[in-house]
Scaffold this motif. Sequence first.
Motif, mmCIF file in Angstrom:
data_model
loop_
_atom_site.group_PDB
_atom_site.id
_atom_site.type_symbol
_atom_site.label_atom_id
_atom_site.label_comp_id
_atom_site.label_asym_id
_atom_site.label_seq_id
_atom_site.Cartn_x
_atom_site.Cartn_y
_atom_site.Cartn_z
ATOM 1 N N GLN A 23 34.567 77.622 101.165
ATOM 2 C CA GLN A 23 35.334 78.880 101.243
ATOM 3 C C GLN A 23 36.819 78.607 101.445
ATOM 4 O OE1 GLN A 23 33.341 77.596 103.568
ATOM 5 N NE2 GLN A 23 34.594 77.607 105.415
ATOM 6 N N ALA A 24 37.173 77.434 101.943
ATOM 7 C CA ALA A 24 38.590 77.042 102.116
ATOM 8 C C ALA A 24 38.931 75.898 101.174
ATOM 9 C CB ALA A 24 38.847 76.648 103.566
ATOM 10 N N ALA A 27 39.465 72.398 102.645
ATOM 11 C CA ALA A 27 40.699 72.006 103.340
ATOM 12 C C ALA A 27 40.354 71.169 104.574
ATOM 13 C CB ALA A 27 41.495 73.248 103.728
ATOM 14 N N LYS A 60 34.891 73.502 92.427
ATOM 15 C CA LYS A 60 36.311 73.811 92.266
ATOM 16 C C LYS A 60 37.237 72.780 92.905
ATOM 17 C CE LYS A 60 39.236 77.872 92.680
ATOM 18 N NZ LYS A 60 39.331 79.248 93.145
ATOM 19 N N ALA A 64 41.578 70.823 98.895
ATOM 20 C CA ALA A 64 42.875 71.409 98.501
ATOM 21 C C ALA A 64 43.964 71.103 99.521
ATOM 22 C CB ALA A 64 42.737 72.912 98.283
ATOM 23 N N ALA A 66 45.461 69.344 103.507
ATOM 24 C CA ALA A 66 45.344 69.590 104.939
ATOM 25 C C ALA A 66 45.289 71.101 105.125
ATOM 26 C CB ALA A 66 46.546 69.000 105.656
ATOM 27 N N ASP A 67 44.670 71.539 106.227
ATOM 28 C CA ASP A 67 44.462 72.981 106.433
ATOM 29 C C ASP A 67 45.780 73.656 106.814
ATOM 30 O OD1 ASP A 67 43.794 75.543 107.524
ATOM 31 O OD2 ASP A 67 41.708 74.881 107.532
ATOM 32 N N ILE A 68 46.321 74.412 105.865
ATOM 33 C CA ILE A 68 47.627 75.047 106.064
ATOM 34 C C ILE A 68 47.560 76.054 107.210
ATOM 35 C CG2 ILE A 68 49.396 76.487 104.959
ATOM 36 C CD1 ILE A 68 48.390 75.241 102.236
ATOM 37 N N LYS A 69 46.404 76.734 107.329
ATOM 38 C CA LYS A 69 46.287 77.755 108.391
ATOM 39 C C LYS A 69 46.304 77.088 109.773
ATOM 40 C CE LYS A 69 44.058 80.741 105.085
ATOM 41 N NZ LYS A 69 42.808 81.056 104.395
ATOM 42 N N PHE A 85 47.888 63.382 111.868
ATOM 43 C CA PHE A 85 47.551 62.649 110.638
ATOM 44 C C PHE A 85 47.356 61.144 110.869
ATOM 45 C CE2 PHE A 85 50.070 65.925 107.936
ATOM 46 C CZ PHE A 85 48.969 66.732 107.799
ATOM 47 N N GLY A 111 46.694 66.561 101.154
ATOM 48 C CA GLY A 111 45.783 65.684 101.890
ATOM 49 C C GLY A 111 44.521 65.362 101.112
ATOM 50 N N GLU A 114 45.413 62.572 99.026
ATOM 51 C CA GLU A 114 45.650 61.434 99.919
ATOM 52 C C GLU A 114 44.336 60.832 100.430
ATOM 53 O OE1 GLU A 114 48.368 63.967 102.148
ATOM 54 O OE2 GLU A 114 49.964 62.523 101.801
ATOM 55 N N GLU A 134 53.108 69.479 98.748
ATOM 56 C CA GLU A 134 53.585 69.823 100.097
ATOM 57 C C GLU A 134 55.011 70.358 100.098
ATOM 58 O OE1 GLU A 134 52.074 66.985 99.241
ATOM 59 O OE2 GLU A 134 50.649 66.335 100.780
ATOM 60 N N PRO A 141 54.475 64.901 101.783
ATOM 61 C CA PRO A 141 53.189 64.247 102.088
ATOM 62 C C PRO A 141 53.190 63.672 103.506
ATOM 63 C CG PRO A 141 53.933 63.615 99.909
ATOM 64 C CD PRO A 141 55.074 64.382 100.546
ATOM 65 N N GLY A 142 52.021 63.729 104.168
ATOM 66 C CA GLY A 142 51.955 63.233 105.544
ATOM 67 C C GLY A 142 50.779 62.312 105.800
ATOM 68 N N MET A 143 49.897 62.165 104.787
ATOM 69 C CA MET A 143 48.712 61.315 104.973
ATOM 70 C C MET A 143 48.709 60.165 103.966
ATOM 71 S SD MET A 143 46.007 64.420 105.552
ATOM 72 C CE MET A 143 44.613 63.544 104.888
HETATM 73 N N1 CAA Z 1 44.501 75.054 103.679
HETATM 74 C C1 CAA Z 1 43.849 76.147 104.117
HETATM 75 N N2 CAA Z 1 43.201 77.010 103.300
HETATM 76 C C2 CAA Z 1 43.249 76.748 101.974
HETATM 77 C C3 CAA Z 1 43.922 75.618 101.438
HETATM 78 C C4 CAA Z 1 44.562 74.742 102.366
HETATM 79 N N3 CAA Z 1 45.193 73.626 101.974
HETATM 80 N N4 CAA Z 1 43.815 75.650 100.090
HETATM 81 C C5 CAA Z 1 43.075 76.734 99.792
HETATM 82 N N5 CAA Z 1 42.737 77.403 100.924
HETATM 83 C C6 CAA Z 1 41.966 78.643 101.029
HETATM 84 C C7 CAA Z 1 42.782 79.855 100.614
HETATM 85 O O1 CAA Z 1 43.620 80.289 101.644
HETATM 86 C C8 CAA Z 1 41.684 80.833 100.248
HETATM 87 O O2 CAA Z 1 41.167 81.361 101.442
HETATM 88 P P1 CAA Z 1 41.008 82.990 101.617
HETATM 89 O O3 CAA Z 1 39.965 83.341 100.597
HETATM 90 O O4 CAA Z 1 40.548 83.124 103.023
HETATM 91 O O5 CAA Z 1 42.347 83.563 101.320
HETATM 92 C C9 CAA Z 1 40.601 79.928 99.652
HETATM 93 O O6 CAA Z 1 40.887 78.612 100.121
HETATM 94 C C10 CAA Z 1 40.617 79.912 98.148
HETATM 95 O O7 CAA Z 1 41.911 79.550 97.712
HETATM 96 P P2 CAA Z 1 42.756 80.391 96.657
HETATM 97 O O8 CAA Z 1 42.397 81.848 96.698
HETATM 98 O O9 CAA Z 1 44.205 80.054 96.838
HETATM 99 O O10 CAA Z 1 42.193 79.782 95.289
HETATM 100 P P3 CAA Z 1 42.952 79.714 93.883
HETATM 101 O O11 CAA Z 1 41.925 79.305 92.892
HETATM 102 O O12 CAA Z 1 43.701 80.947 93.629
HETATM 103 O O13 CAA Z 1 44.027 78.522 94.031
HETATM 104 C C11 CAA Z 1 44.762 76.338 94.712
HETATM 105 C C12 CAA Z 1 43.588 77.197 94.217
HETATM 106 C C13 CAA Z 1 45.797 76.182 93.607
HETATM 107 C C14 CAA Z 1 44.203 74.974 95.069
HETATM 108 C C15 CAA Z 1 45.406 77.005 95.957
HETATM 109 O O14 CAA Z 1 44.395 77.316 96.889
HETATM 110 C C16 CAA Z 1 46.443 76.178 96.655
HETATM 111 O O15 CAA Z 1 47.559 76.038 96.167
HETATM 112 N N6 CAA Z 1 46.090 75.616 97.832
HETATM 113 C C17 CAA Z 1 47.018 74.882 98.664
HETATM 114 C C18 CAA Z 1 47.337 73.526 98.091
HETATM 115 C C19 CAA Z 1 48.333 72.803 98.961
HETATM 116 O O16 CAA Z 1 49.459 73.243 99.135
HETATM 117 N N7 CAA Z 1 47.933 71.666 99.545
HETATM 118 C C20 CAA Z 1 48.752 70.890 100.420
HETATM 119 C C21 CAA Z 1 48.485 71.254 101.865
HETATM 120 S S1 CAA Z 1 49.622 70.501 102.984
HETATM 121 C C22 CAA Z 1 49.062 68.904 103.139
HETATM 122 O O17 CAA Z 1 48.053 68.523 102.596
HETATM 123 C C23 CAA Z 1 49.932 68.024 104.008
HETATM 124 C C24 CAA Z 1 49.609 66.569 103.889
HETATM 125 O O18 CAA Z 1 50.274 65.812 103.242
HETATM 126 C C25 CAA Z 1 48.512 66.027 104.606
#
Ligand code: CAA
Length: 260
Positions: A23-24, A27, A60, A64, A66-69, A85, A111, A114, A134, A141-143
Amino acid sequence: MTYETILTHHDGAVTLITLNRPQALNALNTTVLEELIAAFAEFERDDGQRCAVLTGSGEKAFAAGADIKEMADKPTAAFYGEDFFAGWTSRLVKAVRKPWIAAVNGFALGGGCEVAMMADFIIASDNAQFGQPEIKLGVAPGMGGSQRLTRAVGKAKAMEMCLTGRMMDAAEAERAGLVSRVVPLAELMDDAMATARTVAGMPPLAAMMSKEMVDMAFETTLDQGLLAERRMFQVLTATEDKAEGMAAFVEKRPGQWKGR
Ligand code: CAA
Protein backbone atom coordinates in the motif's frame (compact mmCIF):
# COMPACT_ATOMS: atom_id res chain seq x y z
CA MET A 1 9.98 -15.59 13.11
CA THR A 2 7.10 -13.43 11.86
CA TYR A 3 7.48 -9.82 10.87
CA GLU A 4 5.17 -6.86 10.33
CA THR A 5 6.65 -5.35 7.17
CA ILE A 6 8.49 -8.21 5.45
CA LEU A 7 7.80 -11.86 4.62
CA THR A 8 10.39 -14.62 4.79
CA HIS A 9 10.31 -18.06 3.24
CA HIS A 10 12.80 -20.92 2.89
CA ASP A 11 13.00 -22.77 -0.42
CA GLY A 12 15.66 -25.42 0.17
CA ALA A 13 18.91 -23.53 0.79
CA VAL A 14 17.49 -20.23 -0.51
CA THR A 15 15.90 -17.61 1.77
CA LEU A 16 13.32 -15.41 0.06
CA ILE A 17 12.72 -12.08 1.79
CA THR A 18 9.85 -9.91 0.50
CA LEU A 19 9.31 -6.25 1.36
CA ASN A 20 5.64 -6.23 2.22
CA ARG A 21 4.11 -2.77 2.40
CA PRO A 22 2.43 -2.76 -1.02
CA GLN A 23 0.00 0.00 0.00
CA ALA A 24 3.05 2.30 0.41
CA LEU A 25 4.90 0.82 -2.60
CA ASN A 26 7.14 -0.99 -0.10
CA ALA A 27 8.58 2.29 1.25
CA LEU A 28 11.42 1.67 3.67
CA ASN A 29 10.71 2.87 7.20
CA THR A 30 12.58 2.16 10.43
CA THR A 31 10.57 -1.01 11.09
CA VAL A 32 11.50 -2.38 7.64
CA LEU A 33 15.18 -1.74 8.35
CA GLU A 34 15.06 -3.40 11.77
CA GLU A 35 13.17 -6.38 10.35
CA LEU A 36 15.53 -6.74 7.39
CA ILE A 37 18.51 -6.66 9.76
CA ALA A 38 16.88 -9.43 11.83
CA ALA A 39 15.90 -11.51 8.79
CA PHE A 40 19.33 -11.25 7.18
CA ALA A 41 20.98 -12.07 10.53
CA GLU A 42 18.81 -15.21 10.72
CA PHE A 43 19.85 -16.09 7.14
CA GLU A 44 23.51 -15.49 8.01
CA ARG A 45 23.32 -17.70 11.13
CA ASP A 46 21.56 -20.65 9.48
CA ASP A 47 24.17 -23.01 8.01
CA GLY A 48 21.49 -24.61 5.85
CA GLN A 49 20.82 -21.29 4.04
CA ARG A 50 23.30 -20.43 1.31
CA CYS A 51 21.83 -17.60 -0.78
CA ALA A 52 19.03 -15.05 -0.30
CA VAL A 53 16.72 -13.17 -2.65
CA LEU A 54 15.17 -9.81 -1.75
CA THR A 55 12.13 -8.62 -3.68
CA GLY A 56 9.06 -6.40 -3.26
CA SER A 57 5.46 -7.52 -2.95
CA GLY A 58 3.07 -6.59 -5.74
CA GLU A 59 3.91 -5.93 -9.38
CA LYS A 60 4.39 -2.19 -9.12
CA ALA A 61 7.38 -1.63 -6.86
CA PHE A 62 10.48 -3.20 -5.39
CA ALA A 63 10.58 -0.15 -3.10
CA ALA A 64 9.66 3.47 -3.84
CA GLY A 65 12.25 4.83 -1.43
CA ALA A 66 12.77 5.69 2.18
CA ASP A 67 9.42 6.44 3.84
CA ILE A 68 8.79 10.11 3.10
CA LYS A 69 5.94 10.27 5.63
CA GLU A 70 8.29 9.06 8.38
CA MET A 71 10.91 11.65 7.43
CA ALA A 72 8.62 14.62 6.79
CA ASP A 73 8.46 15.96 10.37
CA LYS A 74 11.66 14.52 11.75
CA PRO A 75 14.03 17.19 13.09
CA THR A 76 17.58 17.46 11.80
CA ALA A 77 18.95 16.75 15.29
CA ALA A 78 17.20 13.37 15.19
CA PHE A 79 18.51 12.51 11.71
CA TYR A 80 22.02 13.38 12.89
CA GLY A 81 21.69 12.06 16.43
CA GLU A 82 20.43 8.66 15.29
CA ASP A 83 22.86 8.71 12.35
CA PHE A 84 19.75 8.01 10.28
CA PHE A 85 20.39 5.49 7.42
CA ALA A 86 23.74 4.34 8.94
CA GLY A 87 22.32 0.91 9.83
CA TRP A 88 21.70 0.00 6.20
CA THR A 89 25.41 -0.29 5.56
CA SER A 90 26.83 -1.09 8.99
CA ARG A 91 24.24 -3.59 10.24
CA LEU A 92 22.99 -5.02 6.96
CA VAL A 93 25.49 -4.82 4.07
CA LYS A 94 28.61 -5.37 6.14
CA ALA A 95 27.00 -7.98 8.38
CA VAL A 96 25.95 -10.30 5.54
CA ARG A 97 28.85 -12.31 4.17
CA LYS A 98 26.73 -14.85 2.29
CA PRO A 99 25.57 -13.95 -1.22
CA TRP A 100 22.19 -12.35 -1.88
CA ILE A 101 20.38 -11.14 -4.97
CA ALA A 102 17.88 -8.29 -5.47
CA ALA A 103 14.96 -9.25 -7.72
CA VAL A 104 13.69 -5.82 -8.73
CA ASN A 105 10.03 -5.82 -9.76
CA GLY A 106 8.95 -2.32 -10.79
CA PHE A 107 10.01 0.95 -9.12
CA ALA A 108 13.34 1.01 -7.31
CA LEU A 109 13.56 4.68 -6.37
CA GLY A 110 15.69 6.55 -3.84
CA GLY A 111 16.30 4.15 -0.97
CA GLY A 112 14.72 1.39 -3.09
CA CYS A 113 17.41 1.78 -5.75
CA GLU A 114 19.98 2.07 -2.98
CA VAL A 115 18.88 -1.16 -1.26
CA ALA A 116 18.89 -3.00 -4.61
CA MET A 117 22.48 -1.81 -5.11
CA MET A 118 23.42 -3.24 -1.69
CA ALA A 119 22.74 -6.71 -3.10
CA ASP A 120 25.55 -8.69 -4.71
CA PHE A 121 23.76 -8.34 -8.02
CA ILE A 122 20.40 -7.28 -9.39
CA ILE A 123 18.05 -9.17 -11.68
CA ALA A 124 15.37 -6.80 -12.98
CA SER A 125 11.92 -7.30 -14.45
CA ASP A 126 11.24 -5.61 -17.78
CA ASN A 127 9.01 -3.02 -16.06
CA ALA A 128 11.71 -2.02 -13.54
CA GLN A 129 12.54 1.66 -13.13
CA PHE A 130 15.57 2.90 -11.23
CA GLY A 131 16.04 6.42 -9.95
CA GLN A 132 17.43 8.77 -7.31
CA PRO A 133 14.66 11.38 -7.16
CA GLU A 134 15.54 12.70 -3.69
CA ILE A 135 16.49 16.10 -5.13
CA LYS A 136 12.81 16.72 -5.85
CA LEU A 137 12.18 16.46 -2.10
CA GLY A 138 14.85 19.03 -1.28
CA VAL A 139 17.34 16.38 -0.18
CA ALA A 140 19.78 14.02 -1.91
CA PRO A 141 20.61 10.29 -1.77
CA GLY A 142 21.27 9.15 1.80
CA MET A 143 21.68 5.36 1.63
CA GLY A 144 24.53 5.11 -0.86
CA GLY A 145 23.02 6.31 -4.15
CA SER A 146 25.70 8.86 -4.92
CA GLN A 147 28.43 6.32 -4.23
CA ARG A 148 27.13 2.89 -5.33
CA LEU A 149 25.29 4.21 -8.41
CA THR A 150 28.39 6.14 -9.54
CA ARG A 151 30.55 3.04 -9.11
CA ALA A 152 27.97 0.93 -10.99
CA VAL A 153 27.14 3.16 -13.97
CA GLY A 154 29.82 5.87 -13.97
CA LYS A 155 29.71 9.60 -13.30
CA ALA A 156 27.70 10.79 -16.32
CA LYS A 157 24.57 8.75 -15.72
CA ALA A 158 24.79 8.88 -11.91
CA MET A 159 25.18 12.65 -11.92
CA GLU A 160 22.35 13.14 -14.39
CA MET A 161 20.04 10.89 -12.36
CA CYS A 162 20.87 12.60 -9.05
CA LEU A 163 20.53 16.11 -10.53
CA THR A 164 17.37 15.58 -12.58
CA GLY A 165 15.67 12.71 -10.75
CA ARG A 166 15.03 11.01 -14.08
CA MET A 167 14.37 7.27 -13.99
CA MET A 168 16.37 4.65 -15.87
CA ASP A 169 14.31 1.83 -17.36
CA ALA A 170 15.35 -1.81 -17.22
CA ALA A 171 16.92 -1.89 -20.70
CA GLU A 172 19.06 1.17 -19.96
CA ALA A 173 19.98 -0.25 -16.54
CA GLU A 174 21.22 -3.43 -18.21
CA ARG A 175 23.21 -1.49 -20.84
CA ALA A 176 24.73 0.65 -18.10
CA GLY A 177 25.78 -2.36 -16.01
CA LEU A 178 23.47 -1.62 -13.08
CA VAL A 179 21.69 -4.98 -13.41
CA SER A 180 23.05 -8.33 -14.46
CA ARG A 181 19.96 -9.36 -16.43
CA VAL A 182 16.44 -8.28 -17.41
CA VAL A 183 13.62 -10.83 -17.60
CA PRO A 184 9.86 -10.56 -18.20
CA LEU A 185 8.02 -9.67 -14.99
CA ALA A 186 6.13 -12.97 -15.03
CA GLU A 187 9.43 -14.88 -15.00
CA LEU A 188 11.29 -12.71 -12.49
CA MET A 189 10.84 -14.78 -9.36
CA ASP A 190 11.39 -18.14 -11.07
CA ASP A 191 14.56 -16.77 -12.63
CA ALA A 192 15.85 -15.12 -9.44
CA MET A 193 15.12 -18.21 -7.33
CA ALA A 194 16.76 -20.52 -9.91
CA THR A 195 19.81 -18.24 -9.97
CA ALA A 196 19.90 -18.24 -6.17
CA ARG A 197 19.68 -22.05 -6.16
CA THR A 198 22.68 -22.15 -8.51
CA VAL A 199 24.66 -19.92 -6.13
CA ALA A 200 23.44 -21.93 -3.12
CA GLY A 201 24.68 -25.10 -4.82
CA MET A 202 28.26 -23.83 -5.00
CA PRO A 203 30.95 -24.62 -2.41
CA PRO A 204 29.98 -22.17 0.37
CA LEU A 205 33.44 -20.92 1.32
CA ALA A 206 34.32 -20.29 -2.34
CA ALA A 207 31.03 -18.40 -2.73
CA MET A 208 31.69 -16.22 0.31
CA MET A 209 35.25 -15.51 -0.75
CA SER A 210 34.19 -14.73 -4.31
CA LYS A 211 31.78 -12.14 -2.88
CA GLU A 212 34.47 -10.74 -0.61
CA MET A 213 37.04 -10.41 -3.38
CA VAL A 214 34.69 -8.76 -5.89
CA ASP A 215 33.59 -6.31 -3.18
CA MET A 216 37.25 -5.53 -2.47
CA ALA A 217 37.59 -4.17 -5.99
CA PHE A 218 35.60 -1.15 -4.79
CA GLU A 219 37.69 -0.57 -1.68
CA THR A 220 41.33 -1.09 -2.64
CA THR A 221 44.07 -0.29 -5.10
CA LEU A 222 44.56 -2.85 -7.90
CA ASP A 223 47.75 -4.18 -6.28
CA GLN A 224 46.10 -4.67 -2.88
CA GLY A 225 43.05 -6.23 -4.50
CA LEU A 226 45.14 -8.66 -6.56
CA LEU A 227 47.10 -9.62 -3.45
CA ALA A 228 43.91 -10.19 -1.42
CA GLU A 229 42.48 -12.26 -4.29
CA ARG A 230 45.59 -14.46 -4.47
CA ARG A 231 45.61 -14.98 -0.70
CA MET A 232 41.93 -15.98 -0.68
CA PHE A 233 42.55 -18.34 -3.62
CA GLN A 234 45.46 -19.88 -1.69
CA VAL A 235 43.31 -20.27 1.45
CA LEU A 236 40.64 -22.05 -0.61
CA THR A 237 43.19 -24.61 -1.79
CA ALA A 238 43.35 -25.88 1.82
CA THR A 239 39.63 -26.72 1.93
CA GLU A 240 38.06 -30.16 1.64
CA ASP A 241 35.76 -28.68 -0.98
CA LYS A 242 38.78 -27.88 -3.18
CA ALA A 243 39.93 -31.51 -3.02
CA GLU A 244 36.38 -32.68 -3.73
CA GLY A 245 35.82 -30.15 -6.55
CA MET A 246 38.95 -31.11 -8.42
CA ALA A 247 38.40 -34.85 -7.87
CA ALA A 248 34.79 -34.49 -9.06
CA PHE A 249 35.99 -32.74 -12.23
CA VAL A 250 38.50 -35.50 -13.00
CA GLU A 251 35.92 -38.21 -12.22
CA LYS A 252 33.25 -36.40 -14.32
CA ARG A 253 30.67 -36.21 -11.50
CA PRO A 254 29.04 -33.36 -9.54
CA GLY A 255 30.88 -32.22 -6.41
CA GLN A 256 29.45 -32.82 -2.94
CA TRP A 257 30.21 -29.78 -0.78
CA LYS A 258 30.93 -29.74 2.94
CA GLY A 259 31.55 -26.02 3.46
CA ARG A 260 34.99 -26.68 4.93
N1 CAA B 1 7.35 7.02 1.14
C1 CAA B 1 6.13 6.92 1.68
N2 CAA B 1 5.02 6.59 0.97
C2 CAA B 1 5.19 6.38 -0.35
C3 CAA B 1 6.45 6.47 -0.99
C4 CAA B 1 7.57 6.80 -0.17
N3 CAA B 1 8.82 6.87 -0.66
N4 CAA B 1 6.28 6.23 -2.31
C5 CAA B 1 4.98 5.97 -2.49
N5 CAA B 1 4.31 6.07 -1.31
C6 CAA B 1 2.87 5.89 -1.09
C7 CAA B 1 2.07 7.07 -1.58
O1 CAA B 1 2.08 8.13 -0.66
C8 CAA B 1 0.71 6.44 -1.78
O2 CAA B 1 0.10 6.32 -0.52
P1 CAA B 1 -1.44 6.86 -0.30
O3 CAA B 1 -2.25 5.94 -1.17
O4 CAA B 1 -1.65 6.66 1.16
O5 CAA B 1 -1.44 8.27 -0.76
C9 CAA B 1 1.05 5.02 -2.25
O6 CAA B 1 2.40 4.79 -1.85
C10 CAA B 1 0.97 4.86 -3.74
O7 CAA B 1 1.79 5.83 -4.35
P2 CAA B 1 1.29 6.82 -5.49
O8 CAA B 1 -0.18 7.10 -5.38
O9 CAA B 1 2.19 8.02 -5.51
O10 CAA B 1 1.52 5.91 -6.79
P3 CAA B 1 1.79 6.41 -8.28
O11 CAA B 1 1.68 5.20 -9.13
O12 CAA B 1 0.95 7.57 -8.61
O13 CAA B 1 3.32 6.92 -8.30
C11 CAA B 1 5.66 6.77 -7.76
C12 CAA B 1 4.37 6.00 -8.08
C13 CAA B 1 6.14 7.52 -8.99
C14 CAA B 1 6.71 5.74 -7.35
C15 CAA B 1 5.40 7.76 -6.59
O14 CAA B 1 4.77 7.08 -5.53
C16 CAA B 1 6.62 8.44 -6.05
O15 CAA B 1 7.16 9.34 -6.69
N6 CAA B 1 7.07 8.03 -4.85
C17 CAA B 1 8.17 8.66 -4.16
C18 CAA B 1 9.50 8.33 -4.80
C19 CAA B 1 10.62 9.04 -4.08
O16 CAA B 1 10.69 10.26 -4.04
N7 CAA B 1 11.54 8.27 -3.47
C20 CAA B 1 12.64 8.80 -2.72
C21 CAA B 1 12.30 8.87 -1.25
S1 CAA B 1 13.52 9.72 -0.30
C22 CAA B 1 14.77 8.57 -0.10
O17 CAA B 1 14.67 7.44 -0.51
C23 CAA B 1 15.98 9.10 0.63
C24 CAA B 1 17.17 8.20 0.53
O18 CAA B 1 18.08 8.42 -0.21
C25 CAA B 1 17.27 7.07 1.37
